[in-house]
Scaffold this active site. Structure first.
Site, mmCIF file in Angstrom:
data_model
loop_
_atom_site.group_PDB
_atom_site.id
_atom_site.type_symbol
_atom_site.label_atom_id
_atom_site.label_comp_id
_atom_site.label_asym_id
_atom_site.label_seq_id
_atom_site.Cartn_x
_atom_site.Cartn_y
_atom_site.Cartn_z
ATOM 1 N N PHE A 184 -4.036 3.211 14.621
ATOM 2 C CA PHE A 184 -4.215 4.232 13.598
ATOM 3 C C PHE A 184 -5.273 3.735 12.619
ATOM 4 O O PHE A 184 -5.453 2.523 12.466
ATOM 5 C CB PHE A 184 -2.898 4.478 12.844
ATOM 6 N N LYS B 226 9.480 -16.707 -10.667
ATOM 7 C CA LYS B 226 8.684 -15.601 -11.211
ATOM 8 C C LYS B 226 7.542 -16.164 -12.081
ATOM 9 O O LYS B 226 7.788 -17.023 -12.934
ATOM 10 C CB LYS B 226 9.604 -14.712 -12.051
ATOM 11 N N ALA C 102 1.559 1.192 11.631
ATOM 12 C CA ALA C 102 1.838 0.516 10.350
ATOM 13 C C ALA C 102 0.556 0.294 9.557
ATOM 14 O O ALA C 102 -0.508 0.078 10.137
ATOM 15 C CB ALA C 102 2.526 -0.818 10.619
ATOM 16 N N ASP D 199 -4.227 -9.853 12.562
ATOM 17 C CA ASP D 199 -4.336 -8.458 12.984
ATOM 18 C C ASP D 199 -3.449 -8.279 14.223
ATOM 19 O O ASP D 199 -3.798 -8.730 15.323
ATOM 20 C CB ASP D 199 -5.802 -8.115 13.296
ATOM 21 N N ILE D 200 -2.298 -7.634 14.008
ATOM 22 C CA ILE D 200 -1.281 -7.535 15.071
ATOM 23 C C ILE D 200 -1.846 -6.760 16.261
ATOM 24 O O ILE D 200 -1.778 -7.190 17.416
ATOM 25 C CB ILE D 200 0.005 -6.853 14.540
ATOM 26 N N ASN E 152 0.845 -1.197 0.000
ATOM 27 C CA ASN E 152 0.000 0.000 0.000
ATOM 28 C C ASN E 152 0.881 1.249 0.000
ATOM 29 O O ASN E 152 2.112 1.146 -0.017
ATOM 30 C CB ASN E 152 -0.945 -0.009 1.199
ATOM 31 N N LYS F 34 -10.965 -3.235 18.013
ATOM 32 C CA LYS F 34 -9.535 -3.514 18.215
ATOM 33 C C LYS F 34 -9.108 -3.284 19.665
ATOM 34 O O LYS F 34 -7.922 -3.358 19.962
ATOM 35 C CB LYS F 34 -8.689 -2.678 17.259
ATOM 36 N N LYS G 27 -13.859 0.771 14.928
ATOM 37 C CA LYS G 27 -12.518 0.166 14.968
ATOM 38 C C LYS G 27 -11.921 0.228 16.372
ATOM 39 O O LYS G 27 -11.276 -0.695 16.834
ATOM 40 C CB LYS G 27 -11.583 0.910 14.006
ATOM 41 N N ASP H 174 -3.808 -6.328 4.589
ATOM 42 C CA ASP H 174 -4.842 -7.175 5.188
ATOM 43 C C ASP H 174 -4.752 -8.621 4.717
ATOM 44 O O ASP H 174 -5.199 -9.522 5.413
ATOM 45 C CB ASP H 174 -6.224 -6.595 4.858
HETATM 46 N N1 CTP Z 1 -3.443 -3.427 11.966
HETATM 47 C C1 CTP Z 1 -2.622 -4.440 12.445
HETATM 48 N N2 CTP Z 1 -2.589 -5.637 11.768
HETATM 49 C C2 CTP Z 1 -3.319 -5.826 10.669
HETATM 50 C C3 CTP Z 1 -4.143 -4.782 10.172
HETATM 51 C C4 CTP Z 1 -4.178 -3.571 10.853
HETATM 52 O O1 CTP Z 1 -1.949 -4.267 13.449
HETATM 53 N N3 CTP Z 1 -3.265 -6.987 10.038
HETATM 54 C C5 CTP Z 1 -3.514 -2.170 12.723
HETATM 55 C C6 CTP Z 1 -2.894 -0.981 12.016
HETATM 56 O O2 CTP Z 1 -1.531 -0.848 12.340
HETATM 57 C C7 CTP Z 1 -3.726 0.174 12.551
HETATM 58 C C8 CTP Z 1 -5.095 -0.438 12.811
HETATM 59 O O3 CTP Z 1 -4.868 -1.839 12.901
HETATM 60 O O4 CTP Z 1 -3.254 0.618 13.787
HETATM 61 C C9 CTP Z 1 -6.137 -0.142 11.783
HETATM 62 O O5 CTP Z 1 -5.657 -0.480 10.509
HETATM 63 P P1 CTP Z 1 -6.584 -0.302 9.235
HETATM 64 O O6 CTP Z 1 -5.865 -0.775 8.025
HETATM 65 O O7 CTP Z 1 -7.180 1.076 9.209
HETATM 66 O O8 CTP Z 1 -7.787 -1.246 9.609
HETATM 67 P P2 CTP Z 1 -8.165 -2.661 9.140
HETATM 68 O O9 CTP Z 1 -8.363 -3.502 10.329
HETATM 69 O O10 CTP Z 1 -7.211 -3.179 8.123
HETATM 70 O O11 CTP Z 1 -9.594 -2.392 8.522
HETATM 71 P P3 CTP Z 1 -10.010 -1.806 7.059
HETATM 72 O O12 CTP Z 1 -8.808 -1.962 6.162
HETATM 73 O O13 CTP Z 1 -11.145 -2.647 6.679
HETATM 74 O O14 CTP Z 1 -10.381 -0.376 7.298
#
Ligand code: CTP
Length: 399
Positions: A324, A289, A275, A305-306, A211, A342, A338, A279
């Site tokens: 974040f 390759k 970070a 999801d860390i 991303n 979370k 969220k 996803d």
């Molecule tokens: N995060 C994480 N591990 C993941 C995905 C997200 O630790 N696999 C953490 C990010 O570091 C951030 C928060 O979760 O602090 C929200 O991340 P975001 O990408 O906005 O949310 P998602 O859970 O991925 O939801 P969506 O993409 O559907 O908005």
């Protein structure tokens, strides 16, 4: 309480009428048990004599960049490494301007450029010089380098005019630094973990899913935590950013690596998950390759999801967990959801649909959603200054 005992202060005196007050600064520092080495610029010597400075500091005065005797004994690098902090008082408009451009044409500017220590600047100049946009721009740059500006005060000036530009009184400068050391000593007991940047989820040896995250906000937060005396580990996905002196940097590529390193670096008192973790990851990464073909079906699976894992872990959960969120629509509703999902203490959300803020920009505009349902909007601001605001709030909550 006196926190200056045995502290090593490198005082840079520049050439302004307020230079006579630097003698008083040295006197108070010495009374409080600090060790003071001094650099005088060429013009400072027109206002106070090196003999007065040396008599009060009980140390020799450094002045020349290329001084055979001093270089053998203490060169510009050793001088900046010796110090716990560098104080420039008085700091003239000329020196402020030189520092903002990174010039190094004398010992004072070279030492500052070569320094890895906290730098404090006490400006002193005429009110018009102080208010000049050039000076304001230079100071803005210095603040972004992380330098701390003390004052100036408002009052009658030596030139007969009145306004802002008077150097802060010696007592107040010394108190400011005493307070700084108190804060650093107090914060040393805290440990922070920050995640930053994107992750790369490989498809084959040359392609990945990722991303637009630059990692800038997370790096600025780590820098600010360190600046405040907090032991900081930064777990960073791939970015082009430079390591931060004094911050334990762990570089990772994938979400899985970021997760493993996060576990390894806990416990911590604060965890800030900035970070942009991908996803999804590819279920079976190709060894070779993939050749061009008309269609490519990727078999994706969800990454762990860390943040969610850590915030719901009874024994691993830090006292403060901050998430974040980058949103393109429905910022408030998505963020509140969220925050709960979370299990964060705060969720810092930004609207990434505006390219002038957020991803890759040096600026950010965020709303902080707190667990207690309060929310706080912070309007467009440099990422470095936003980091300071976040860290200031974190420290006050920890205490
Ligand atoms: N995060 C994480 N591990 C993941 C995905 C997200 O630790 N696999 C953490 C990010 O570091 C951030 C928060 O979760 O602090 C929200 O991340 P975001 O990408 O906005 O949310 P998602 O859970 O991925 O939801 P969506 O993409 O559907 O908005």
């Amino acid at each position: 309480m006196n926190k200056l005992n045995s502290k090593k202060i490198l005082l840079i005196i520049c050439g302004g009428i307020a230079a006579y007050k630097s003698l008083e600064i040295i006197r108070i520092f010495k009374k409080k048990g600090a060790l003071v080495k001094t650099i005088m610029t060429k013009s400072a010597k027109k206002f106070v004599t090196p003999l007065s400075v040396t008599s009060l500091s009980q140390e020799k005065v450094y002045s020349e960049l290329f001084d055979y005797n001093n270089e053998a004994e203490m060169d510009h690098i050793s001088l900046s490494r010796w110090a716990d902090i560098i104080l420039i008082a008085p700091a003239t408009a000329n020196t402020i301007s030189k520092l903002s451009y990174g010039l190094s044409d004398d010992l004072a500017s070279t030492v500052v450029l070569a320094s890895n220590k906290p730098i404090f600047i006490a400006p002193a100049m005429n009110v018009r010089m102080w208010e000049h946009p050039a000076n304001k721009e230079n100071l803005y740059k210095l603040k972004n380098f992380g330098y701390q500006i003390i004052g100036p005060d408002i009052g009658d000036m030596a030139c007969g005019e009145y306004g802002e530009g008077k150097m802060t009184e010696p007592d107040n400068i010394v108190n400011y630094l005493n307070h700084y050391f108190k804060k650093i000593i107090n914060n040393k007991k805290f440990k922070a973990l920050v995640t930053a940047g994107p992750t790369h989820e490989y498809i084959d040896p040359v392609r990945f899913i990722s991303n637009k995250s630059s990692g800038k906000q997370g790096y600025e937060i780590a820098k600010s935590l360190k600046k405040n005396g907090i032991e900081t580990t930064l777990i960073s996905g791939p970015t082009i950013l430079d390591p931060i002196p004094g911050v334990n940097l762990i570089k990772v590529k994938s979400a899985k690596e970021m997760f493993n390193e996060t576990l390894k670096n806990l416990p911590a008192d604060i965890a800030i998950f900035s970070a942009a973790v991908a996803d999804w990851k590819v279920k079976n990464v190709e060894k070779n390759k993939i050749k061009k073909k008309d269609k490519l079906n990727l078999n994706l699976e969800k990454n762990i999801d860390i943040l969610k894992h850590i915030s719901n872990h009874n024994s691993l959960r830090p006292k403060i967990v901050i998430g974040f969120a980058a949103e393109t629509n429905n910022l408030a509703n998505n963020s509140k959801k969220k925050l709960l999902e979370k299990n964060c203490d705060w969720l810092i959300s930004n609207d990434v649909s505006d390219p002038k803020i957020g991803f890759n920009s040096d600026y950010n505009e965020v709303t902080i959603f707190y667990k207690n349902k309060n929310q706080e909007k912070i309007s467009k601001i440099k990422k470095s200054l936003l980091a300071d605001k976040i860290v200031e709030r974190v420290i006050s909550q920890l205490n």
